[in-house]
Design a protein around this motif. Structure first.
Motif, PDB file in Angstrom:
ATOM      1  N   ALA A 104       0.925  -1.200   0.087  1.00  0.00           N
ATOM      2  CA  ALA A 104       0.112  -0.193   0.130  1.00  0.00           C
ATOM      3  C   ALA A 104       0.882   1.279  -0.012  1.00  0.00           C
ATOM      4  O   ALA A 104       0.554   2.302  -0.704  1.00  0.00           O
ATOM      5  N   GLU A 105       1.948   1.389   0.774  1.00  0.00           N
ATOM      6  CA  GLU A 105       2.611   2.551   0.944  1.00  0.00           C
ATOM      7  C   GLU A 105       4.204   2.124   0.185  1.00  0.00           C
ATOM      8  O   GLU A 105       5.132   1.241   0.735  1.00  0.00           O
ATOM      9  N   TYR A 106       4.298   2.763  -0.827  1.00  0.00           N
ATOM     10  CA  TYR A 106       5.564   2.553  -1.535  1.00  0.00           C
ATOM     11  C   TYR A 106       6.553   3.568  -1.669  1.00  0.00           C
ATOM     12  O   TYR A 106       6.114   4.805  -1.973  1.00  0.00           O
ATOM     13  N   HIS A 107       7.790   3.414  -1.341  1.00  0.00           N
ATOM     14  CA  HIS A 107       8.735   4.467  -1.260  1.00  0.00           C
ATOM     15  C   HIS A 107       9.770   3.886  -2.118  1.00  0.00           C
ATOM     16  O   HIS A 107      10.211   2.906  -2.153  1.00  0.00           O
ATOM     17  N   ARG A 108      10.505   4.810  -3.032  1.00  0.00           N
ATOM     18  CA  ARG A 108      11.559   4.537  -3.787  1.00  0.00           C
ATOM     19  C   ARG A 108      12.727   4.232  -3.049  1.00  0.00           C
ATOM     20  O   ARG A 108      12.858   4.801  -2.063  1.00  0.00           O
ATOM     21  N   PRO A 109      13.532   3.154  -3.539  1.00  0.00           N
ATOM     22  CA  PRO A 109      14.588   2.609  -2.594  1.00  0.00           C
ATOM     23  C   PRO A 109      15.722   3.689  -2.866  1.00  0.00           C
ATOM     24  O   PRO A 109      16.222   4.261  -3.659  1.00  0.00           O
ATOM     25  N   TYR A 110      16.478   3.646  -1.854  1.00  0.00           N
ATOM     26  CA  TYR A 110      17.877   4.267  -1.717  1.00  0.00           C
ATOM     27  C   TYR A 110      18.721   2.945  -2.156  1.00  0.00           C
ATOM     28  O   TYR A 110      18.428   1.846  -1.787  1.00  0.00           O
ATOM     29  N   VAL A 157      25.158   6.102  -6.187  1.00  0.00           N
ATOM     30  CA  VAL A 157      24.344   6.108  -5.044  1.00  0.00           C
ATOM     31  C   VAL A 157      23.133   6.953  -5.458  1.00  0.00           C
ATOM     32  O   VAL A 157      23.338   8.003  -5.800  1.00  0.00           O
ATOM     33  N   TRP A 158      22.078   6.336  -5.221  1.00  0.00           N
ATOM     34  CA  TRP A 158      20.779   6.957  -5.617  1.00  0.00           C
ATOM     35  C   TRP A 158      19.808   7.340  -4.244  1.00  0.00           C
ATOM     36  O   TRP A 158      19.566   6.355  -3.424  1.00  0.00           O
ATOM     37  N   TYR A 159      19.800   8.611  -3.934  1.00  0.00           N
ATOM     38  CA  TYR A 159      19.005   9.006  -2.813  1.00  0.00           C
ATOM     39  C   TYR A 159      18.128  10.102  -2.982  1.00  0.00           C
ATOM     40  O   TYR A 159      17.961  10.734  -4.095  1.00  0.00           O
ATOM     41  N   GLN A 160      17.405  10.673  -2.091  1.00  0.00           N
ATOM     42  CA  GLN A 160      16.543  11.620  -1.915  1.00  0.00           C
ATOM     43  C   GLN A 160      17.218  13.053  -2.237  1.00  0.00           C
ATOM     44  O   GLN A 160      18.080  13.432  -1.447  1.00  0.00           O
ATOM     45  N   THR A 161      17.048  13.497  -3.555  1.00  0.00           N
ATOM     46  CA  THR A 161      17.899  14.792  -3.752  1.00  0.00           C
ATOM     47  C   THR A 161      17.064  16.036  -3.960  1.00  0.00           C
ATOM     48  O   THR A 161      17.552  17.199  -4.261  1.00  0.00           O
ATOM     49  N   ASP A 162      15.890  15.952  -3.658  1.00  0.00           N
ATOM     50  CA  ASP A 162      14.834  17.180  -3.890  1.00  0.00           C
ATOM     51  C   ASP A 162      15.082  17.971  -2.734  1.00  0.00           C
ATOM     52  O   ASP A 162      14.559  17.589  -1.780  1.00  0.00           O
ATOM     53  N   THR A 163      15.611  19.117  -2.898  1.00  0.00           N
ATOM     54  CA  THR A 163      15.902  19.899  -2.001  1.00  0.00           C
ATOM     55  C   THR A 163      14.636  20.712  -1.411  1.00  0.00           C
ATOM     56  O   THR A 163      14.393  21.276  -0.182  1.00  0.00           O
ATOM     57  N   LYS A 164      13.509  20.637  -1.925  1.00  0.00           N
ATOM     58  CA  LYS A 164      12.110  21.343  -1.484  1.00  0.00           C
ATOM     59  C   LYS A 164      11.634  20.091  -0.267  1.00  0.00           C
ATOM     60  O   LYS A 164      10.910  20.657   0.451  1.00  0.00           O
ATOM     61  N   THR A 196      20.451  13.183   2.527  1.00  0.00           N
ATOM     62  CA  THR A 196      21.623  12.407   2.993  1.00  0.00           C
ATOM     63  C   THR A 196      21.690  11.866   4.137  1.00  0.00           C
ATOM     64  O   THR A 196      22.387  11.045   4.756  1.00  0.00           O
ATOM     65  N   GLN A 197      20.578  12.240   5.292  1.00  0.00           N
ATOM     66  CA  GLN A 197      20.727  12.066   6.689  1.00  0.00           C
ATOM     67  C   GLN A 197      20.147  10.253   6.650  1.00  0.00           C
ATOM     68  O   GLN A 197      20.539   9.708   7.617  1.00  0.00           O
ATOM     69  N   TRP A 198      19.528   9.818   5.440  1.00  0.00           N
ATOM     70  CA  TRP A 198      19.108   8.567   5.712  1.00  0.00           C
ATOM     71  C   TRP A 198      20.137   7.530   4.838  1.00  0.00           C
ATOM     72  O   TRP A 198      19.904   6.274   4.816  1.00  0.00           O
ATOM     73  N   LEU A 199      21.372   8.087   4.468  1.00  0.00           N
ATOM     74  CA  LEU A 199      22.113   7.143   3.546  1.00  0.00           C
ATOM     75  C   LEU A 199      22.812   6.132   4.409  1.00  0.00           C
ATOM     76  O   LEU A 199      23.201   5.290   4.076  1.00  0.00           O
ATOM     77  N   LYS A 200      22.757   6.413   5.962  1.00  0.00           N
ATOM     78  CA  LYS A 200      23.370   5.470   6.835  1.00  0.00           C
ATOM     79  C   LYS A 200      22.508   4.472   6.905  1.00  0.00           C
ATOM     80  O   LYS A 200      22.936   3.297   7.179  1.00  0.00           O
ATOM     81  N   ASP A 201      21.371   4.181   6.279  1.00  0.00           N
ATOM     82  CA  ASP A 201      20.446   3.199   6.231  1.00  0.00           C
ATOM     83  C   ASP A 201      20.941   2.109   5.151  1.00  0.00           C
ATOM     84  O   ASP A 201      20.604   0.740   5.208  1.00  0.00           O
ATOM     85  N   LEU A 202      21.723   2.863   4.090  1.00  0.00           N
ATOM     86  CA  LEU A 202      22.495   1.592   3.348  1.00  0.00           C
ATOM     87  C   LEU A 202      23.754   1.233   4.226  1.00  0.00           C
ATOM     88  O   LEU A 202      24.973   1.422   3.924  1.00  0.00           O
ATOM     89  N   ARG A 203      23.516   0.231   5.202  1.00  0.00           N
ATOM     90  CA  ARG A 203      24.479   0.118   6.249  1.00  0.00           C
ATOM     91  C   ARG A 203      25.660  -0.544   5.671  1.00  0.00           C
ATOM     92  O   ARG A 203      26.895  -0.068   6.097  1.00  0.00           O
ATOM     93  N   VAL A 209      17.495  -0.182   0.012  1.00  0.00           N
ATOM     94  CA  VAL A 209      17.148  -0.049   1.202  1.00  0.00           C
ATOM     95  C   VAL A 209      15.577   0.861   1.120  1.00  0.00           C
ATOM     96  O   VAL A 209      15.905   1.924   0.433  1.00  0.00           O
ATOM     97  N   ARG A 210      14.535   0.516   1.420  1.00  0.00           N
ATOM     98  CA  ARG A 210      13.430   1.241   1.260  1.00  0.00           C
ATOM     99  C   ARG A 210      12.791   1.456   2.845  1.00  0.00           C
ATOM    100  O   ARG A 210      12.570   0.621   3.369  1.00  0.00           O
ATOM    101  N   GLU A 211      12.451   2.826   2.618  1.00  0.00           N
ATOM    102  CA  GLU A 211      11.482   3.266   3.915  1.00  0.00           C
ATOM    103  C   GLU A 211      10.031   2.155   3.992  1.00  0.00           C
ATOM    104  O   GLU A 211       9.722   2.099   2.834  1.00  0.00           O
ATOM    105  N   VAL A 212       9.811   1.889   5.033  1.00  0.00           N
ATOM    106  CA  VAL A 212       8.559   0.922   5.256  1.00  0.00           C
ATOM    107  C   VAL A 212       8.663  -0.022   4.202  1.00  0.00           C
ATOM    108  O   VAL A 212       7.786  -0.805   3.669  1.00  0.00           O
ATOM    109  N   GLY A 213      10.057  -0.554   4.156  1.00  0.00           N
ATOM    110  CA  GLY A 213      10.338  -1.911   3.059  1.00  0.00           C
ATOM    111  C   GLY A 213      11.359  -2.500   3.951  1.00  0.00           C
ATOM    112  O   GLY A 213      11.526  -2.673   4.862  1.00  0.00           O
ATOM    113  N   GLY A 214      12.223  -3.279   2.936  1.00  0.00           N
ATOM    114  CA  GLY A 214      13.134  -3.961   3.659  1.00  0.00           C
ATOM    115  C   GLY A 214      14.821  -3.661   2.993  1.00  0.00           C
ATOM    116  O   GLY A 214      14.642  -2.386   2.382  1.00  0.00           O
TER     117      GLY A 214
END
Length: 170
Positions: free
Chosen positions: A34-40, A58-65, A70-77, A130-135
């Protein structure tokens, strides 16, 4: 060996190494949730001791709006522990925005900055997602560099990654 034969051997080996190319085809599946987020996602080359040898993507959230991704990059353990924390983001030619589900191809030549200093030897291409609300998922694909012969290797993900195909062409 004659001078001509030595020169031909040198030219032949230089041409083989000069044209070496690494192509990585990867699939990001679309899970039925139901809740899909693009993976880092992080892609790097690792040495046999699993230390990082080269950063490829490295693909991550780059939308400055929105929030600073970058704070979530550490989730790519694994990537984070293997040198990601030491990298100042963004990195030209390496970092980019997250991608939706689909197939993607990354291509690099031995003359590109990512692979130019890679010494001859055995390596792995590592893909971590790694994906928010995912694996979380990590796949390794072995290869030898530089490519003196065509190499193809594959890996299959189970949740966050789909099929991965690595092709090395001399």
């Amino acid at each position: 060996m004659t001078k001509l034969a030595s020169a031909m051997l040198l030219i032949g080996s230089s041409c083989a190494a000069f044209g070496t190319e690494l192509n990585l085809k990867l699939t990001i599946p679309r899970p039925d949730v139901a809740e899909y987020h693009r993976p880092y996602l992080a892609v790097w080359v690792e040495n046999q001791d699993q230390s990082a040898a080269a950063q490829l993507a490295v693909w991550y959230q780059t939308d400055t709006k929105k929030e600073d991704g970058t704070q979530w990059l550490k989730d790519l353990r694994q990537w984070w522990r293997r040198g990601g924390r030491e990298i100042q983001m963004p990195v030209d030619g390496v970092t980019g925005a997250t991608r939706p589900a689909g197939e993607y191809t990354l291509s690099f030549k031995n003359t590109d900055k990512q692979l130019a200093t890679l010494a001859p030897g055995k390596y792995n291409v590592v893909v971590e997602a790694v994906r928010e609300v995912g694996g979380r998922e990590l796949l390794r694909v072995p290869f030898e560099w530089p490519g003196t012969r065509k190499q193809t290797a594959t890996a299959q993900g189970k949740s966050e990654l789909g099929a991965i195909t690595l092709n090395i062409t001399p």
